[in-house]
Design an enzyme around this catalytic site. Structure first.
Site, PDB file in Angstrom:
ATOM      1  CB  SER A 198      -0.872  -0.002   1.259  1.00 64.58           C
ATOM      2  OG  SER A 198      -1.517   1.247   1.429  1.00 64.58           O
ATOM      3  CE1 TYR A 231      -4.174  -2.053   4.883  1.00 65.38           C
ATOM      4  CE2 TYR A 231      -3.594   0.235   4.452  1.00 65.38           C
ATOM      5  CZ  TYR A 231      -3.951  -1.021   3.988  1.00 65.38           C
ATOM      6  OH  TYR A 231      -4.103  -1.227   2.640  1.00 65.38           O
TER       7      TYR A 231
HETATM    8  P1  NAP Z   1     -11.958  -5.113  -0.211  1.00 67.09           P
HETATM    9  O1  NAP Z   1     -12.687  -4.454  -1.320  1.00 67.09           O
HETATM   10  O2  NAP Z   1     -12.324  -4.792   1.198  1.00 67.09           O
HETATM   11  O3  NAP Z   1     -12.003  -6.691  -0.457  1.00 67.09           O
HETATM   12  C1  NAP Z   1     -11.414  -7.516   0.502  1.00 67.09           C
HETATM   13  C2  NAP Z   1     -11.320  -8.929  -0.024  1.00 67.09           C
HETATM   14  O4  NAP Z   1     -10.545  -9.679   0.911  1.00 67.09           O
HETATM   15  C3  NAP Z   1     -12.670  -9.602  -0.135  1.00 67.09           C
HETATM   16  O5  NAP Z   1     -12.601 -10.500  -1.211  1.00 67.09           O
HETATM   17  C4  NAP Z   1     -12.785 -10.330   1.213  1.00 67.09           C
HETATM   18  O6  NAP Z   1     -13.572 -11.511   1.144  1.00 67.09           O
HETATM   19  C5  NAP Z   1     -11.348 -10.725   1.429  1.00 67.09           C
HETATM   20  N1  NAP Z   1     -10.997 -10.926   2.832  1.00 67.09           N
HETATM   21  C6  NAP Z   1     -11.133 -10.080   3.879  1.00 67.09           C
HETATM   22  N2  NAP Z   1     -10.687 -10.652   4.999  1.00 67.09           N
HETATM   23  C7  NAP Z   1     -10.270 -11.900   4.673  1.00 67.09           C
HETATM   24  C8  NAP Z   1      -9.754 -12.997   5.392  1.00 67.09           C
HETATM   25  N3  NAP Z   1      -9.529 -12.932   6.712  1.00 67.09           N
HETATM   26  N4  NAP Z   1      -9.450 -14.134   4.715  1.00 67.09           N
HETATM   27  C9  NAP Z   1      -9.678 -14.225   3.383  1.00 67.09           C
HETATM   28  N5  NAP Z   1     -10.173 -13.221   2.639  1.00 67.09           N
HETATM   29  C10 NAP Z   1     -10.475 -12.074   3.283  1.00 67.09           C
HETATM   30  O7  NAP Z   1     -10.388  -4.790  -0.301  1.00 67.09           O
HETATM   31  P2  NAP Z   1      -9.517  -4.130  -1.495  1.00 67.09           P
HETATM   32  O8  NAP Z   1      -9.644  -2.650  -1.410  1.00 67.09           O
HETATM   33  O9  NAP Z   1      -9.759  -4.826  -2.772  1.00 67.09           O
HETATM   34  O10 NAP Z   1      -8.046  -4.463  -0.961  1.00 67.09           O
HETATM   35  C11 NAP Z   1      -7.316  -5.596  -1.390  1.00 67.09           C
HETATM   36  C12 NAP Z   1      -5.877  -5.444  -0.943  1.00 67.09           C
HETATM   37  O11 NAP Z   1      -5.339  -4.227  -1.461  1.00 67.09           O
HETATM   38  C13 NAP Z   1      -5.690  -5.360   0.578  1.00 67.09           C
HETATM   39  O12 NAP Z   1      -4.536  -6.050   0.959  1.00 67.09           O
HETATM   40  C14 NAP Z   1      -5.536  -3.875   0.831  1.00 67.09           C
HETATM   41  O13 NAP Z   1      -4.804  -3.614   1.996  1.00 67.09           O
HETATM   42  C15 NAP Z   1      -4.790  -3.451  -0.415  1.00 67.09           C
HETATM   43  N6  NAP Z   1      -4.923  -2.023  -0.704  1.00 67.09           N
HETATM   44  C16 NAP Z   1      -6.137  -1.453  -0.980  1.00 67.09           C
HETATM   45  C17 NAP Z   1      -6.220  -0.091  -1.221  1.00 67.09           C
HETATM   46  C18 NAP Z   1      -7.516   0.602  -1.510  1.00 67.09           C
HETATM   47  O14 NAP Z   1      -7.558   1.853  -1.515  1.00 67.09           O
HETATM   48  N7  NAP Z   1      -8.603  -0.106  -1.770  1.00 67.09           N
HETATM   49  C19 NAP Z   1      -5.070   0.692  -1.154  1.00 67.09           C
HETATM   50  C20 NAP Z   1      -3.860   0.094  -0.873  1.00 67.09           C
HETATM   51  C21 NAP Z   1      -3.793  -1.254  -0.640  1.00 67.09           C
HETATM   52  P3  NAP Z   1     -15.198 -11.479   1.332  1.00 67.09           P
HETATM   53  O15 NAP Z   1     -15.755 -10.928   0.041  1.00 67.09           O
HETATM   54  O16 NAP Z   1     -15.562 -12.904   1.541  1.00 67.09           O
HETATM   55  O17 NAP Z   1     -15.491 -10.597   2.495  1.00 67.09           O
END
Ligand code: NAP
Length: 249
Positions: free
Chosen positions: A144, A158
């Site tokens: 991130s 985080y």
């Molecule tokens: P998101 O929209 O909240 O989606 C989270 C995903 O992870 C969902 O598929 C969820 O499954 C799954 N998940 C959550 N907890 C879990 C667990 N304990 N075991 C297995 N699966 C789990 O998140 P996102 O924004 O796509 O983020 C994905 C990654 O990118 C993360 O590592 C996040 O830190 C990183 N990231 C995101 C951003 C941003 O702005 N969005 C920025 C920087 C980094 P369910 O559907 O079953 O709940």
């Protein structure tokens, strides 16, 4: 025809789901892991199948070693030898200042984002390493922008967890580069997914998007492009790279 087999943790929604769809278009069969949203996982798997590739969904908490082991075993049994891992499952925890942060909240963020990711990386290495009889492969971890800005007043725990992902990616990348495995990371900025609503700030991407130099929040698809590129042979000289995808934030 069978494709290369990819495991995506947290593949049901957001960036992980976009990775599953794009990877399928690039020839990967996909094991779509999810935590609780079976319907979203099945929808992602259907998109993979619509692209002509094989897909399975595997429920599992990626903070739990037994679930991680079961995910790898299921993917191997149903799809074949694993050639790619995208360690994407991650949580921010609720938005809070450190003085109000509970120990449980700290443990939850580190348990999934750091320890769970480490275990999943280890399981991938055990299977992919040419030193251990494997065929090699590629791992992409989700970092991130947070460790570069510290995320004060929002989620410092985080940011710290993603700093650990960066160090791990560099170290493991160097450790296994000679064994046919490339380990890299993508560091997204402000991406419009459900993660902000889960953190308690549904309008966060819209609100802060305007402050990003490029003028908007990014999409999950824009991050997936970088991830799937790092998985591919086109990125064959990338080792321990942290690729920023952040609109200049
Ligand atoms: P998101 O929209 O909240 O989606 C989270 C995903 O992870 C969902 O598929 C969820 O499954 C799954 N998940 C959550 N907890 C879990 C667990 N304990 N075991 C297995 N699966 C789990 O998140 P996102 O924004 O796509 O983020 C994905 C990654 O990118 C993360 O590592 C996040 O830190 C990183 N990231 C995101 C951003 C941003 O702005 N969005 C920025 C920087 C980094 P369910 O559907 O079953 O709940």
């Amino acid at each position: 025809m069978s494709g290369k087999v990819l495991i995506v943790t947290g593949g049901s929604r957001g960036i992980g789901a976009a990775v599953c769809r794009l990877a399928a278009a690039r020839g990967w069969d996909v094991a779509v892991n999810y935590a609780g949203n079976a319907a979203a996982a099945e929808q992602t798997a259907e998109a993979v199948r619509a692209a002509g590739r094989r897909a399975i969904t595997v429920q599992g908490d990626m903070a739990e070693e037994a679930d991680i082991l079961r995910l790898f075993e299921t993917a191997e049994r149903e799809l074949g030898a694993v050639g790619g891992l995208v360690a994407n499952a991650g949580i921010t925890g609720s938005i809070t200042r450190v003085e109000d942060m509970t120990t449980d909240a700290m443990r939850a963020v580190v348990g999934l984002n750091v320890i769970g990711l480490m275990i999943a990386n280890r399981e991938a290495v055990r299977r992919m390493s040419t030193k251990r009889g494997g065929q090699g492969g590629a791992i992409v971890n989700l970092s991130s922008i947070a460790p570069r800005i510290g995320s004060p007043n929002e989620f410092v725990h985080y940011a710290a967890s993603k700093g650990a992902v960066d160090a791990w990616t560099l170290g493991l990348g160097r450790e296994v580069a000679g064994e046919g495995i490339r380990v890299n990371a993508v560091a997204p900025g402000m991406i419009d997914t459900d993660i902000h609503a889960t953190a308690g700030a549904p309008d966060r991407a819209q609100r802060l998007g305007a402050t990003v130099p490029i003028g908007r929040a990014g999409t999950a698809e824009e991050v997936a492009e970088a991830i799937v590129w790092l998985l591919s042979d086109a990125a064959r000289y990338c080792v321990g790279t942290i690729l920023n995808v952040n609109g200049g934030r």
